[in-house]
Each structure stands twice: as structure tokens, then as C-alpha cells.
Design a protein around this motif. Structure first.
Motif, short mmCIF file in Angstrom:
data_model
loop_
_atom_site.label_atom_id
_atom_site.label_comp_id
_atom_site.label_asym_id
_atom_site.label_seq_id
_atom_site.Cartn_x
_atom_site.Cartn_y
_atom_site.Cartn_z
N THR A 119 0.82 -1.21 0.00
CA THR A 119 0.00 0.00 0.00
C THR A 119 0.86 1.26 0.00
O THR A 119 0.52 2.26 -0.64
CB THR A 119 -0.95 0.02 1.21
N ILE A 120 2.00 1.22 0.70
CA ILE A 120 2.89 2.39 0.70
C ILE A 120 3.47 2.62 -0.69
O ILE A 120 3.55 3.77 -1.16
CB ILE A 120 4.01 2.21 1.75
N ASP A 121 3.86 1.56 -1.37
CA ASP A 121 4.41 1.70 -2.72
C ASP A 121 3.36 2.16 -3.72
O ASP A 121 3.68 2.91 -4.66
CB ASP A 121 5.03 0.38 -3.18
N VAL A 122 2.12 1.72 -3.54
CA VAL A 122 1.03 2.23 -4.39
C VAL A 122 0.83 3.72 -4.12
O VAL A 122 0.67 4.52 -5.04
CB VAL A 122 -0.27 1.46 -4.15
N TYR A 123 0.87 4.10 -2.85
CA TYR A 123 0.72 5.52 -2.49
C TYR A 123 1.85 6.36 -3.10
O TYR A 123 1.62 7.46 -3.60
CB TYR A 123 0.72 5.67 -0.97
N ARG A 124 3.05 5.83 -3.11
CA ARG A 124 4.20 6.54 -3.67
C ARG A 124 4.25 6.48 -5.20
O ARG A 124 5.17 7.02 -5.80
CB ARG A 124 5.50 5.96 -3.10
N ARG A 125 3.29 5.79 -5.79
CA ARG A 125 3.19 5.60 -7.24
C ARG A 125 4.38 4.82 -7.81
O ARG A 125 4.76 4.99 -8.96
CB ARG A 125 3.07 6.95 -7.96
#
Length: 475
Positions: A139-145
Motif C-alpha cells: 500500500t505504501i508503494d502504491v501511495y508513492r506511485r
């Protein structure tokens, strides 16, 4: 289900046969089989906690999709906070609730207040720290694109619950493991052979080395007041090999099993006891966790940039958080503090990146200085392991006190020639393979003698020591 159990010995060939012989050209059904097998593997321990991992999977799958569709950064951050709150909330409740309650009661009593607060009988779900960090990184990597959200719930669920590394790592990143569920997988004999070699070596580490050491470690640590200094030192050394053999053995088996199904997992250990300083040790020990903290805690805090004070602060934070991740006990926090204190001098002298190559590279033996570095690093790491192993801080300090008493009137225990020979054999093989995964013998006769010998030792000590849980299941 334990890797070193009869149940897994039956489970693995069945899943392997169905995966390659019945579903070889059907990617979606292979993924469904992996997911089903992973739930059976995890539910074998306690089926009730399947609901927990399924809930975490649904939450992060939904949050990532919603985050991707969000039209503003504030909404994206809102969905990220939902993932953080739910995942860390579940982890905090199951792992740390009683710790905070007991700490509050002790604090209240220390200042003269009465606190009648009861703890709860909470069972810690196996592997919750590992799969929680794995889904959080997604989820953090998705948030960071950095990655796109996965739209296939089967693939994402299989990524979260992938049984080889589900309960004790490596903690995989979505950017590495998740795309592999979308790739067509064909059986590779070479990959399967390397997988079996890793499984054998991992079982040797666990069953022969770790479990044999555990017998003596448990007796010595639980009765430290009865033994003399040399016995206590030996107990600490045995624990250093026990935890390494146990944990790196699990990682080797996990990586090897994954290869049998056509997946590549990240390396989690790189011969850490041949490190020449504590910084190199932490680049080689539990790599998936140390890099997780580096990328999601240390660097966001500023990492090694900024003033000296900020650098020191960040080092202490990362090691204390790492200690707290291991469990709700002050011993783990103190263990993290010790490692921070060992690391700080290297940071101050700008020598924390001095040893980035392999010790004695292109040489058969290390130089005297390299040998001194390796031995001294092993000593301070083993010193810190005493706090990691002790039941509480009082027991750890008592253990150290008895070491430095140097009494001769107490019992000598643990000097078992059999175990010492096994450890010497283990160290020699580790040294020879310090730049490789496993021992590679070109001569087929020697190779098969090695395989048969390792297998016989695993069977013998497996029957002798019985089935022992992996240490990191408690984390």
C-alpha cells in the motif's frame, strides 16, 4: 505447518504434482492452487486466524484500488492511513496489548497508584509481523506511485499468503513477488535442483545445527546460576548458532520451495557471521527486514542526510523499532539499543560502508586483521544475543554477572564433542560457500556423497531432536 514436519513432507509433493502435472499451462488455476495450498498451510496451525489474513488481504486490496482512483493527494493519504491504522492496529493488539497494559500497571505502582487492569489471553497469530509488513509495503508503494495496484484478487491474495515465506519471511516486496503471479511459469529442472539444494541445506541448518544447539542453550539459559563462566560463554555461542541456523535455515527452505514452483524470492542472509563490523553484519542479516526499515522508516526520517544529531537519532530509532518489532519485551528493545550503540562509532568515523565486499575475497584464508575483525564482530553480536534470548532484563544481567565472576566451583556443562564437530563442519562449509548459496561440487561422486551425508544427518538428528518450532514463529 512446519517445514520440518511429516505433514509438510506429505503436503509439498501433493501440491507440487498438482501444480506441474495437472495445471502446467493454466496460470489462473495454478494461482488458485497456490492460494488454496497457502490457506491450508497457514490454517494447519490454527484455522481461526485465516479470517485475520483474509481480512488484511481484502483491506489492502481495496485500499490500493481506492487510492489509485483518488483524485487528490489528501484522499490518497486518507486511504493510506486506513491501511496503516488497520494493519498496525491488528499487529499492536495481538502482539503488544498485554505489554502496554503490564507496563502501565508497573508504572502506576511505582508512583504509588493502584491500577486494577487485567490483561487478556491473546494468542499471537503465527507470522503476523511478516505478512503485515509485506502488505504495508504494497500500500505504501502504491501511495508513492512506485507500483500499480493489482486488480486480480486471486493474484493479490496469493501474494499475501504465499506459503513458502508466509510465516517467517523473507518479507517480500510487491514489486518483486507480485508480478511473478502474472508470468507464465514453466518447469525448470535447473531451478528445481537449486531449490532442492537450498531445502536440504536449510534443513541441515535447522535440524542438525539449530535444534542440536537448542538442547544445550535451553538448559544453560534456564539454569545460568548453576554454571561457571566458560559454560555460560559456550551457551551464548551456541545460541548465536542456534538462531542463525534456525532463521536462515527457514529462509533457505522458503526460497528453495518457492523455486520448485517457479518463483524467485529475495536472499535473506549472506553469511552474516563473517562480517567485519556491525554495519556489514546488518547488511547480511535478515536482509528483507533491514531493507524494509531502511526504505520505509530510515530514509523517510532523513536517513544519513542532515546534521550529525539527526543521523544519530535515525540510527537509534531504526534499531529500537527493529527490537520492538521482534516482540513485546524490554529485552528486545535493549538488544536494539545495544546494536545502535555498536553502530554509532562507525557512523561517527564514517566507516559504516567500509566493508561492502566479501571477506577474504579471491583468497582461501582471511588475513590476520580480517580474522580479528570477524571474531570481534561475532563477539559483540553474541553479547547482544544474550539479551535477545533471556526471559527478561534481570535474567540477562544475571547471566552476564555470572560470566564475569570466573568461578571454578560451579558445574561445567555443554562441552559436547559431537556438537563442536558439527559446528566446525558447518563453519567450514559456510566459509567455502561465502560467495555462493550452497556447496557446489563438480565431481558427481563427491556431490552425491555430500547429498547422502547431509540427508542422513538430517534424518538422524531429526529423529533425535524431534520436531522443534522455528524461533521466528513467535515474532
Amino acid at each position: 505447518m512446519l517445514f520440518n514436519s511429516l505433514a509438510f513432507l506429505i503436503f509439498l509433493p501433493i501440491v507440487f504434482s498438482c501444480y506441474w502435472f495437472l495445471l502446467q499451462k493454466q496460470l489462473r488455476y495454478q494461482n488458485i492452487l497456490i492460494l488454496g495450498a497457502s490457506y491450508v498451510f497457514y490454517g494447519w496451525w490454527d484455522w481461526r486466524f485465516l479470517s485475520l489474513i483474509i481480512f488484511s488481504t481484502i483491506v489492502d486490496y481495496s485500499v490500493a484500488k481506492a487510492m489509485h482512483k483518488a483524485t487528490s493527494d489528501s484522499k490518497r493519504k486518507y486511504f493510506l492511513y486506513i491501511s496503516l491504522a488497520i494493519n498496525l492496529g491488528l499487529l499492536g493488539f495481538f502482539k503488544y496489548f498485554n505489554f502496554f497494559i503490564e507496563s502501565w500497571v508497573d508504572l502506576s505502582q511505582s508512583i504509588g497508584l493502584r491500577a486494577n487492569i487485567s490483561t487478556l489471553s491473546i494468542i499471537l497469530p503465527v507470522g503476523i509481523s511478516f505478512y503485515t509488513f509485506q502488505t504495508l509495503s504494497y500500500t505504501i508503494d502504491v501511495y508513492r506511485r512506485k507500483i500499480e495496484p493489482e486488480t486480480d484478487i486471486i493474484k493479490f491474495s496469493a501474494f499475501v499468503a504465499f506459503f513458502p515465506q508466509l510465516v517467517a519471511g523473507p518479507i517480500e516486496r510487491a514489486s518483486n513477488l507480485l508480478p511473478q503471479f502474472s508470468l507464465k511459469r514453466t518447469f525448470s529442472y535447473e531451478k528445481a535442483v537449486s531449490g532442492v539444494q537450498l531445502i536440504l541445506w536449510g534443513l541441515f541448518k535447522k535440524v542438525v545445527i539449530a535444534d542440536s544447539c537448542a538442547t544445550y542453550v535451553n538448559i544453560i539459559f534456564e539454569n545460568s546460576e548453576n554454571y561457571n563462566s566458560s559454560t555460560l560463554i559456550l551457551g551464548a555461542i551456541f545460541f548465536a548458532f542456534q538462531i542463525y541456523g534456525d532463521f536462515s535455515g527457514y529462509s533457505d527452505i522458503a526460497i528453495g520451495v518457492a523455486r520448485l514452483f517457479g518463483f524467485d524470492l529475495m536472499t535473506n542472509f549472506k553469511k552474516p557471521y563473517f562480517s567485519r563490523d556491525i554495519a556489514e553484519f546488518w547488511r547480511r542479516w535478515h536482509i528483507s527486514l533491514s531493507t524494509w526499515f531502511r526504505d520505509y522508516v530510515y530514509i523517510p526520517l532523513g536517513g544519513s542526510k542532515g546534521s550529525l544529531g539527526i543521523k544519530i537519532r535515525n540510527v537509534f530509532i531504526i534499531f529500537l523499532v527493529s527490537g520492538f518489532w521482534h516482540g513485546a519485551n524490554l529485552t528486545f528493545i535493549f538488544w536494539g539499543l545495544l546494536n545502535a550503540l555498536f553502530f554509532i562509532p562507525l557512523l561517527l568515523l564514517n566507516k559504516n560502508r567500509s566493508n561492502t565486499n566479501t571477506v577474504a575475497e579471491n583468497h582461501v584464508f582471511p588475513s590476520l586483521y580480517e580474522l580479528y575483525q570477524v571474531v570481534s564482530t561475532f563477539i559483540i553480536v553474541t553479547f547482544a544475543w544474550i539479551f535477545f534470548r533471556a526471559e527478561n532484563l534481570k535474567a540477562a544481567f544475571t547471566y552476564l554477572q555470572h560470566i564475569f565472576e570466573w568461578t571454578t566451583d560451579k558445574i561445567t556443562y555443554g562441552w559436547n564433542l559431537e556438537i563442536l564437530i558439527l559446528l566446525i563442519l558447518f563453519i567450514v562449509i559456510e566459509w567455502v560457500t561465502r560467495t555462493k548459496e550452497t556447496l557446489q561440487l563438480q565431481n558427481p561422486y563427491f556431490r552425491w556423497i555430500y547429498y547422502i551425508g547431509i540427508t542422513q544427518l538430517i534424518l538422524f538428528y531429526g529423529a533425535k531432536n524431534n520436531v522443534v518450532d522455528f524461533i521466528y514463529f513467535q515474532f
